[in-house]
Write an enzyme that holds these catalytic residues in place. Structure first.
Site, short mmCIF file in Angstrom:
data_model
loop_
_atom_site.label_atom_id
_atom_site.label_comp_id
_atom_site.label_asym_id
_atom_site.label_seq_id
_atom_site.Cartn_x
_atom_site.Cartn_y
_atom_site.Cartn_z
CB SER A 13 -0.91 0.02 1.23
OG SER A 13 -1.60 1.24 1.33
CE LYS A 18 -5.68 0.91 3.94
NZ LYS A 18 -5.96 -0.04 2.84
CG ASP A 74 -9.35 -4.94 0.31
OD1 ASP A 74 -8.94 -3.86 -0.15
OD2 ASP A 74 -10.42 -5.45 -0.07
CB SER A 75 -9.77 -2.09 5.64
OG SER A 75 -9.00 -1.00 5.16
N GLY A 161 -10.62 8.82 5.14
CA GLY A 161 -11.74 8.00 4.69
C GLY A 161 -13.04 8.42 5.34
CG HIS A 188 -10.85 -1.32 10.86
ND1 HIS A 188 -10.74 -0.02 11.30
CD2 HIS A 188 -10.64 -1.28 9.52
CE1 HIS A 188 -10.48 0.78 10.26
NE2 HIS A 188 -10.40 0.04 9.19
NE ARG A 189 -6.02 0.85 8.80
CZ ARG A 189 -6.99 1.41 8.11
NH1 ARG A 189 -7.59 0.73 7.15
NH2 ARG A 189 -7.36 2.66 8.34
#
Length: 204
Positions: A13, A18, A74-75, A161, A188-189
C-alpha cells in the site's frame, strides 16, 4: 519460518495513514515496514468481491516484485442497512455512482444513501494477509471489526476516509476525533494486526 525472515516486510500500500498505523505496532515486534512505493512497485489491481481475495492479490503482487515478505490490508466500511456497502468499494463508492474519487464525495454519497434510514449501525472491517514469498501456500490471514454507527455531520480532523462520519458510541467520539494513539489501539486494523502478530508467533 525463521525469525529473520520477517525482519523486513513490504507493505502492499502507499496509504500514509495505514503505514503509520502498521509501522507503530510492527516496529514494537522488531519488524521493519517499507512501502511498495519506496521500492518502485506499482499498485495491484483489486478486482475481487471480497476483502480477503483483494488483500491476497496485493500481497502476492508486492512480494513477487520485491522478493520480500509482503503484508497487505483490504478494508472498508460496512453498513448493515446497505447490505454491507460500501464494503470492498469503500475507496471508490462515489465513483461507482458517477462521482469523483475522493473521501468527501464518498462520504456525501454515504450520507445521501442513508437519508431515510434509521438503522445507522456499521463497522469498519479489515483483512490482513501476510505472505512469506509470492507463492506462499499458507498465507497468514487475520481480520478485525470495529463497531459504530454512521452520523450525518462530519466531526473531527484526524483520520481519513469515513472516520469523521463513524461514531464510536462507547467513546462518544468519531474515529476522526480520537487521538491517533487511541485510534491505533482500538481500530479494525489494530485488532487485525494484533491477531496477525499472534499468528506470526505461532508459526515461528
Amino acid at each position: 519460518m525463521s525469525d529473520s525472515a520477517l525482519k523486513r516486510v513490504v507493505l502492499a500500500s502507499n496509504n500514509a495513514g495505514k503505514l503509520r498505523e502498521f509501522a507503530a505496532l510492527l516496529g514494537a515486534a522488531g519488524i521493519e515496514l517499507v512501502t511498495q512505493g519506496e521500492l518502485g512497485v506499482t499498485e495491484a489491481e483489486e478486482p475481487h468481491a471480497t476483502f480477503v481475495e483483494n488483500a491476497l492479490a496485493k500481497a502476492r503482487h508486492a512480494s513477487q516484485a520485491t522478493g520480500l515478505p509482503a503484508l497487505a490490508d483490504d478494508s472498508g466500511l460496512c453498513v448493515r442497512a446497505l447490505r454491507g456497502a460500501p464494503g470492498v468499494y469503500s475507496a471508490r463508492y462515489a465513483q461507482l455512482a458517477g462521482g469523483e474519487k475522493s473521501d468527501a464525495a464518498n462520504n456525501a454519497r454515504l450520507v445521501a444513501d442513508l437519508a431515510q434510514v434509521s438503522d445507522r449501525r456499521a463497522y469498519f472491517f479489515s483483512v490482513l494477509v501476510l505472505v512469506r514469498h509470492a507463492a506462499d501456500p499458507e498465507p497468514l490471514i487475520a481480520e478485525g471489526r470495529w463497531h459504530g454507527e454512521v452520523i450525518d455531520d462530519a466531526r473531527g480532523a484526524n483520520g481519513f476516509g469515513y472516520d469523521a462520519h463513524f461514531l464510536v458510541p462507547s467513546m462518544g467520539k468519531t474515529a476522526a476525533e480520537l487521538d491517533p494513539a487511541i485510534k491505533n489501539a482500538h481500530s479494525h486494523r489494530a485488532i487485525a494486526l494484533r491477531a496477525l502478530l499472534a499468528r506470526i508467533k505461532e508459526t515461528l
